[in-house]
Design an enzyme around this catalytic site. Structure first.
Site: not given
Ligand code: 13P
Length: 251
Positions: A10-11, A168, A174, A235-236
């Site tokens: 979720w950051k 990653e 992102g 992430g998103g």
């Molecule tokens: P996104 O899926 O938003 O690109 O982020 C990936 C991420 O950093 C998951 O830890």
């Protein structure tokens, strides 16, 4: 055999109330559904205990996004691995590129965090990945190998067996720019080869290696179809059940 895993990161998103709603929603959406992977949500520290109360820990499992590199004491603002574990969380993301880039987390610091996580029965989801310039100069394998070596290779085979890896590529996080299915497979196979050289075939074969970086409903199926891609760190697309669920169902 290694597990397939789809984990949401979720950051720094969602208030406590929004996070509880999202977790409840996901738990409800998955209840009674047969899915072919473990599902984990990794939330900000302050959400952990409350989210743990609205998931069953099986259908949806819980993780943190970080933990301290010290066990306890006068480290204002830090949250220890023991504190994370005491909320009911079973996983912890460590070494995310955002932690490395914005908060100065080095390989040596991450090595301490991994040790403390394992001592507290948390499964580290350990992130590795190159930046664009490194990819463009063909150094991605070297960079990723070094990240693994400096933080993980002092672990015993038994302890290493408790770690989940997440590749990653920083240029894909992102950005809407995903690694191609071939690029992901190539790197994951290289990582597994690196693990095999250090720990042997059994440990390498049993390690789950997730892909992260703009993974979504449209590309998850192709990425996860690769023999060495065991799921995703999202992430998103993990911030809404509508976008997270199809990724889980890509398996
Ligand atoms: P996104 O899926 O938003 O690109 O982020 C990936 C991420 O950093 C998951 O830890």
């Amino acid at each position: 055999m290694r597990k397939n895993i789809v984990a949401g990161n979720w950051k720094m998103n969602k208030t406590l109330q929004e996070g509880i709603e999202l977790a409840k929603d996901l738990q409800t959406a998955l209840s009674g559904k047969k899915v072919k992977c473990d599902v984990i949500v990794c939330t900000p520290f302050i959400h952990l205990a409350s989210v743990n109360a609205v998931i069953d820990g099986q259908t949806v499992k819980l993780g943190a996004e970080n933990c301290a590199d010290k066990a306890s004491g006068a480290y204002t603002g830090e949250v220890s691995a023991a504190m994370v574990a005491s909320t009911g969380a079973k996983y912890v993301i460590l070494g995310h590129s955002e932690r490395r880039a914005y908060y100065g987390e080095t390989g040596a610091i991450l090595k301490e965090k991994v040790k403390l996580a394992l001592e507290n029965q948390l499964t580290p989801i350990f992130c590795i990945g190159e930046v664009l310039a490194e990819r463009e100069s063909g150094k991605q394998n070297e960079v990723v190998k070094k990240q693994i070596e400096e933080s993980l290779f002092d672990l015993s085979a038994e302890d290493f067996g408790k770690v989940v890896l997440a590749y990653e590529p920083v240029w894909a996080i992102g950005t809407g720019k995903t690694a191609s299915s071939a690029q992901a497979q190539e790197m994951h196979a290289f990582i597994r080869q690196t693990l095999k050289a250090q720990y042997g075939a059994a440990v390498a074969d049993n390690t789950s290696i997730l892909y992260g970086g703009s993974c979504n409903a449209a590309n998850a199926k192709e990425l996860f179809a690769n023999p060495d891609v065991d799921g995703g760190l999202i992430g998103g697309a993990a911030l809404k059940t509508d976008t997270f669920l199809p990724i889980i169902e890509a398996f």
